[in-house]
Design a protein around this motif. Structure first.
Motif, PDB file in Angstrom:
ATOM      1  N   LEU A 144      10.058  61.942  71.049  1.00  0.00           N
ATOM      2  CA  LEU A 144       8.764  62.160  71.683  1.00  0.00           C
ATOM      3  C   LEU A 144       8.661  63.603  72.176  1.00  0.00           C
ATOM      4  CD1 LEU A 144       8.404  58.834  73.651  1.00  0.00           C
ATOM      5  CD2 LEU A 144       7.441  59.434  71.458  1.00  0.00           C
ATOM      6  N   PRO A 145       7.564  64.268  71.877  1.00  0.00           N
ATOM      7  CA  PRO A 145       7.450  65.711  72.179  1.00  0.00           C
ATOM      8  C   PRO A 145       6.985  66.006  73.594  1.00  0.00           C
ATOM      9  CG  PRO A 145       5.518  64.987  70.977  1.00  0.00           C
ATOM     10  CD  PRO A 145       6.423  63.780  71.124  1.00  0.00           C
TER      11      PRO A 145
ATOM     12  N   LYS B  64      12.111  69.135  64.907  1.00  0.00           N
ATOM     13  CA  LYS B  64      12.458  68.717  66.265  1.00  0.00           C
ATOM     14  C   LYS B  64      12.070  67.277  66.564  1.00  0.00           C
ATOM     15  CE  LYS B  64      12.433  73.224  68.481  1.00  0.00           C
ATOM     16  NZ  LYS B  64      11.860  74.051  69.537  1.00  0.00           N
ATOM     17  N   GLN B  65      11.110  66.740  65.820  1.00  0.00           N
ATOM     18  CA  GLN B  65      10.644  65.389  66.103  1.00  0.00           C
ATOM     19  C   GLN B  65      11.247  64.315  65.192  1.00  0.00           C
ATOM     20  OE1 GLN B  65       8.241  67.926  66.909  1.00  0.00           O
ATOM     21  NE2 GLN B  65       8.825  67.304  68.962  1.00  0.00           N
ATOM     22  N   PHE B  66      11.535  64.627  63.935  1.00  0.00           N
ATOM     23  CA  PHE B  66      11.896  63.581  62.969  1.00  0.00           C
ATOM     24  C   PHE B  66      13.344  63.690  62.498  1.00  0.00           C
ATOM     25  CE2 PHE B  66       7.285  63.818  62.476  1.00  0.00           C
ATOM     26  CZ  PHE B  66       6.964  62.480  62.597  1.00  0.00           C
ATOM     27  N   LEU B  67      13.987  62.529  62.425  1.00  0.00           N
ATOM     28  CA  LEU B  67      15.325  62.407  61.860  1.00  0.00           C
ATOM     29  C   LEU B  67      15.316  61.236  60.888  1.00  0.00           C
ATOM     30  CD1 LEU B  67      18.716  62.874  63.327  1.00  0.00           C
ATOM     31  CD2 LEU B  67      18.250  60.593  62.500  1.00  0.00           C
ATOM     32  N   VAL B  68      15.930  61.414  59.730  1.00  0.00           N
ATOM     33  CA  VAL B  68      16.067  60.351  58.728  1.00  0.00           C
ATOM     34  C   VAL B  68      17.545  60.205  58.428  1.00  0.00           C
ATOM     35  CG1 VAL B  68      15.515  59.645  56.371  1.00  0.00           C
ATOM     36  CG2 VAL B  68      13.820  60.865  57.721  1.00  0.00           C
TER      37      VAL B  68
ATOM     38  N   PHE C  61      17.086  57.105  75.719  1.00  0.00           N
ATOM     39  CA  PHE C  61      16.889  58.105  76.753  1.00  0.00           C
ATOM     40  C   PHE C  61      18.020  59.131  76.712  1.00  0.00           C
ATOM     41  CE2 PHE C  61      15.183  54.063  78.101  1.00  0.00           C
ATOM     42  CZ  PHE C  61      13.877  54.386  78.430  1.00  0.00           C
ATOM     43  N   PHE C  62      17.794  60.264  77.320  1.00  0.00           N
ATOM     44  CA  PHE C  62      18.761  61.364  77.435  1.00  0.00           C
ATOM     45  C   PHE C  62      19.032  62.033  76.096  1.00  0.00           C
ATOM     46  CE2 PHE C  62      20.075  58.154  80.635  1.00  0.00           C
ATOM     47  CZ  PHE C  62      19.663  58.831  81.764  1.00  0.00           C
ATOM     48  N   ASN C  63      18.131  61.948  75.154  1.00  0.00           N
ATOM     49  CA  ASN C  63      18.334  62.511  73.829  1.00  0.00           C
ATOM     50  C   ASN C  63      18.087  64.018  73.835  1.00  0.00           C
ATOM     51  OD1 ASN C  63      18.768  62.540  71.037  1.00  0.00           O
ATOM     52  ND2 ASN C  63      16.590  62.368  70.632  1.00  0.00           N
TER      53      ASN C  63
ATOM     54  N   TYR D 191      13.278  58.832  72.701  1.00  0.00           N
ATOM     55  CA  TYR D 191      13.028  58.689  71.272  1.00  0.00           C
ATOM     56  C   TYR D 191      12.752  57.226  70.947  1.00  0.00           C
ATOM     57  CZ  TYR D 191      17.720  56.755  70.635  1.00  0.00           C
ATOM     58  OH  TYR D 191      18.838  55.971  70.721  1.00  0.00           O
ATOM     59  N   VAL D 192      12.109  57.005  69.815  1.00  0.00           N
ATOM     60  CA  VAL D 192      11.958  55.669  69.255  1.00  0.00           C
ATOM     61  C   VAL D 192      12.561  55.712  67.861  1.00  0.00           C
ATOM     62  CG1 VAL D 192       9.960  54.954  70.597  1.00  0.00           C
ATOM     63  CG2 VAL D 192       9.611  56.166  68.470  1.00  0.00           C
ATOM     64  N   SER D 193      13.155  54.590  67.467  1.00  0.00           N
ATOM     65  CA  SER D 193      13.877  54.543  66.207  1.00  0.00           C
ATOM     66  C   SER D 193      13.701  53.169  65.572  1.00  0.00           C
ATOM     67  CB  SER D 193      15.363  54.813  66.476  1.00  0.00           C
ATOM     68  OG  SER D 193      16.131  54.672  65.313  1.00  0.00           O
TER      69      SER D 193
END
Length: 193
Positions: A191-192, A149-153, A51-53, A20-22
């Protein structure tokens, strides 16, 4: 050993939602007692990858690395000190229930740059604008909502304790380290793959 590490990293890349990127943006200010004239906040910014998300798990563990800008202002906002660091979060724990996630992460950072340190600051802290091997310890917690599945806020709180080179001027009862942090908003993209 290098082959094992490379194989594990490749498995993480192939696995769905493993990377993921944040990014976070928010307020950064002195949180500890100080003798600074009219202290205030500055813009905190960070960018990290992890990593490992596995966001579909109830309990999750991951690790992350990133870059961070934090600091404080003083003299009623006329002057500011901004500090830049590279950080590593070896243990990021999260709990996700009905798309609501709570996360906690201790981390260690290495400061590689500082801007705005003046003669005024030199009277209050030890250190110069040519920082070398400055270490920070800190923690971050986050409360977020998984939109899909891709976005978290989420909202986040990030706190740093400067460990080496930045100390209060010693007095009879005060020689603690500076404690800097604040609240902000966070966006994460899984990342998908």
């Amino acid at each position: 050993m290098q082959r094992i590490i490379l194989a594990v990293l490749l498995l993480c890349i192939v696995q769905a939602h493993a990377i993921y990127v944040s990014t976070s943006i928010g307020d950064s200010r002195l949180q500890s007692d100080n003798r600074i004239y009219k202290p205030g906040g500055i813009l905190h910014w960070s960018l990290e990858t992890g990593f490992f998300n596995e966001p579909e798990n109830l309990f999750d563990y991951k690790l992350a690395i990133g870059i961070d800008r934090f600091g404080y202002s003083h003299s009623d906002g006329d002057e500011s000190v901004s500090l830049w660091e590279l950080y590593f979060k070896p243990m990021v724990w999260s709990v996700t229930y009905y798309n609501v996630m709570f996360e906690f992460a201790p981390y260690i950072g290495w400061m590689f740059s500082a801007n705005g340190i003046t003669d005024y600051d030199d009277k209050l802290i030890y250190g110069t604008s040519t920082i070398k091997e400055q270490i920070t310890l800190g923690y971050e917690y986050r409360l977020g909502y998984q939109i899909n599945k891709q976005f978290l806020v989420g909202i986040t709180a990030n706190y740093h304790q400067l460990q080496y080179g930045f100390h209060h001027m010693p007095t009879a009862d005060d020689n603690d380290d500076f404690f800097i942090g604040g609240w902000g908003i966070n966006f994460q993209y899984n990342l998908p793959w």
